[in-house]
Write a protein that holds these residues in place. Structure first.
Motif, mmCIF file in Angstrom:
data_model
loop_
_atom_site.group_PDB
_atom_site.id
_atom_site.type_symbol
_atom_site.label_atom_id
_atom_site.label_comp_id
_atom_site.label_asym_id
_atom_site.label_seq_id
_atom_site.Cartn_x
_atom_site.Cartn_y
_atom_site.Cartn_z
ATOM 1 N N UNK A 47 2.961 -6.556 -2.741
ATOM 2 C CA UNK A 47 1.678 -6.217 -3.355
ATOM 3 C C UNK A 47 0.900 -5.200 -2.514
ATOM 4 N N UNK A 48 1.058 -5.250 -1.205
ATOM 5 C CA UNK A 48 0.311 -4.362 -0.321
ATOM 6 C C UNK A 48 0.752 -2.913 -0.464
ATOM 7 N N UNK A 49 2.025 -2.676 -0.755
ATOM 8 C CA UNK A 49 2.506 -1.282 -0.802
ATOM 9 C C UNK A 49 3.046 -0.827 -2.150
ATOM 10 N N UNK A 50 3.078 -1.694 -3.140
ATOM 11 C CA UNK A 50 3.680 -1.289 -4.416
ATOM 12 C C UNK A 50 2.908 -0.159 -5.092
ATOM 13 N N UNK A 51 1.618 -0.088 -4.849
ATOM 14 C CA UNK A 51 0.799 0.973 -5.475
ATOM 15 C C UNK A 51 1.192 2.351 -4.950
ATOM 16 N N UNK A 52 1.509 2.467 -3.660
ATOM 17 C CA UNK A 52 1.928 3.775 -3.137
ATOM 18 C C UNK A 52 3.286 4.160 -3.724
ATOM 19 N N UNK A 53 4.141 3.202 -3.967
ATOM 20 C CA UNK A 53 5.427 3.488 -4.615
ATOM 21 C C UNK A 53 5.187 4.020 -6.026
ATOM 22 N N UNK A 54 4.277 3.383 -6.742
ATOM 23 C CA UNK A 54 3.966 3.817 -8.102
ATOM 24 C C UNK A 54 3.364 5.215 -8.121
ATOM 25 N N UNK A 55 2.382 5.460 -7.251
ATOM 26 C CA UNK A 55 1.703 6.762 -7.227
ATOM 27 C C UNK A 55 2.610 7.908 -6.821
ATOM 28 N N UNK A 56 3.569 7.637 -5.954
ATOM 29 C CA UNK A 56 4.480 8.688 -5.504
ATOM 30 C C UNK A 56 5.772 8.707 -6.310
ATOM 31 N N UNK A 81 0.341 11.179 3.170
ATOM 32 C CA UNK A 81 1.376 11.246 4.210
ATOM 33 C C UNK A 81 2.733 11.759 3.728
ATOM 34 N N UNK A 82 2.822 12.275 2.513
ATOM 35 C CA UNK A 82 4.081 12.838 2.007
ATOM 36 C C UNK A 82 5.241 11.834 2.140
ATOM 37 N N UNK A 83 5.058 10.679 1.547
ATOM 38 C CA UNK A 83 6.005 9.572 1.651
ATOM 39 C C UNK A 83 7.271 9.860 0.834
ATOM 40 N N UNK A 84 8.420 9.626 1.479
ATOM 41 C CA UNK A 84 9.715 9.845 0.825
ATOM 42 C C UNK A 84 10.332 8.548 0.302
ATOM 43 N N UNK A 85 10.116 7.437 1.028
ATOM 44 C CA UNK A 85 10.712 6.159 0.643
ATOM 45 C C UNK A 85 9.713 5.035 0.901
ATOM 46 N N UNK A 86 9.811 3.996 0.076
ATOM 47 C CA UNK A 86 8.947 2.825 0.208
ATOM 48 C C UNK A 86 9.851 1.593 0.233
ATOM 49 N N UNK A 87 9.767 0.869 1.349
ATOM 50 C CA UNK A 87 10.615 -0.304 1.581
ATOM 51 C C UNK A 87 9.697 -1.492 1.859
ATOM 52 N N UNK A 88 10.107 -2.682 1.407
ATOM 53 C CA UNK A 88 9.258 -3.853 1.634
ATOM 54 C C UNK A 88 10.076 -5.098 1.923
ATOM 55 N N UNK A 89 9.453 -5.970 2.677
ATOM 56 C CA UNK A 89 9.879 -7.362 2.780
ATOM 57 C C UNK A 89 9.881 -7.919 1.351
ATOM 58 N N UNK A 90 10.698 -8.925 1.072
ATOM 59 C CA UNK A 90 10.685 -9.509 -0.276
ATOM 60 C C UNK A 90 9.465 -10.387 -0.561
ATOM 61 N N UNK A 91 8.659 -10.690 0.454
ATOM 62 C CA UNK A 91 7.510 -11.569 0.260
ATOM 63 C C UNK A 91 6.453 -10.876 -0.597
ATOM 64 N N UNK A 92 5.916 -11.628 -1.543
ATOM 65 C CA UNK A 92 4.973 -11.083 -2.526
ATOM 66 C C UNK A 92 3.800 -10.346 -1.880
ATOM 67 N N UNK A 93 3.224 -10.898 -0.813
ATOM 68 C CA UNK A 93 2.065 -10.266 -0.192
ATOM 69 C C UNK A 93 2.399 -8.900 0.407
ATOM 70 N N UNK A 94 3.610 -8.741 0.919
ATOM 71 C CA UNK A 94 4.033 -7.441 1.456
ATOM 72 C C UNK A 94 4.275 -6.451 0.317
#
Length: 185
Positions: free
Chosen positions: A57-66, A42-55
């Motif tokens: 953990x759900x998206x941290x991998x896309x932040x790392x890969x991009x 999806x050509x992601x430009x920014x990755x934002x998350x709730x501070x809750x661990x489960x949120x």
């Protein structure tokens, strides 16, 4: 110029009373791989998350890969239903959806939680106009935000959400133009 917000309801988590540190379950961890595969295209430009661990953990991998910084935004955290554990969750959640101004002791009403989530959403839309942004969040706050922009998204919609679930909301400035489900478990 269109801005795309990819709201990602967190993957399945292990229930604990500690909202902040509740981790993903083994099924949730498996689902992270599928979420990452989908968002990677999806050509992601920014990755934002709730501070809750489960949120996170759900998206941290896309932040790392991009190779993007994972930005924590506390206003995308789940709504606080009550300061004390709720005995009958279904009854409690139904009550707050029936009356948007009602709140359980120490909790947030739909109106208060929605105001918090919408404020954060508007800030993201203004700051990152024309970009593709992943937002790791939670079911209730996500639907409350969506409901602000389009009343079709309400309690019945929330009850049908998957865990995880991904919705792409396309905006022109701060006007919602389109909503598409990207993936549901």
């Amino acid at each position: 110029m269109m801005t795309n917000l990819y709201f990602v309801r967190h993957a399945h988590s292990i229930y604990t009373v500690d909202e902040l540190k509740r981790p993903l379950s083994s099924q949730g961890i498996i689902d992270v791989e599928r979420i990452t595969e989908i968002l990677e295209k999806e050509n992601i430009d920014y990755v934002i998350s709730s501070p809750y661990k489960r949120a996170v953990q759900t998206i941290e991998r896309i932040a790392q890969l991009t190779d993007k910084e994972l930005i924590i935004e506390s206003d995308f955290k789940e709504r606080n239903l009550s300061e004390k554990p709720i005995e009958n969750f279904d009854e409690a959640i139904t009550k707050v959806w029936e009356d948007e101004t009602f709140s359980w002791e120490g909790g947030e009403s739909n109106l208060i939680a929605q105001k918090r989530g919408v404020k954060a959403t508007i800030e993201v839309l203004e700051k990152y106009e024309g970009k593709n942004i992943v937002i790791g969040t939670h079911g209730n706050i996500m639907v409350l935000i969506m409901n602000f922009f389009d009343k079709r998204y309400g309690f019945d919609f929330w009850k049908e959400l998957g865990m995880p679930d991904i919705y792409k909301l396309t905006f022109e400035k701060t006007k919602l133009k389109e909503v598409n489900r990207v993936w549901k478990r």
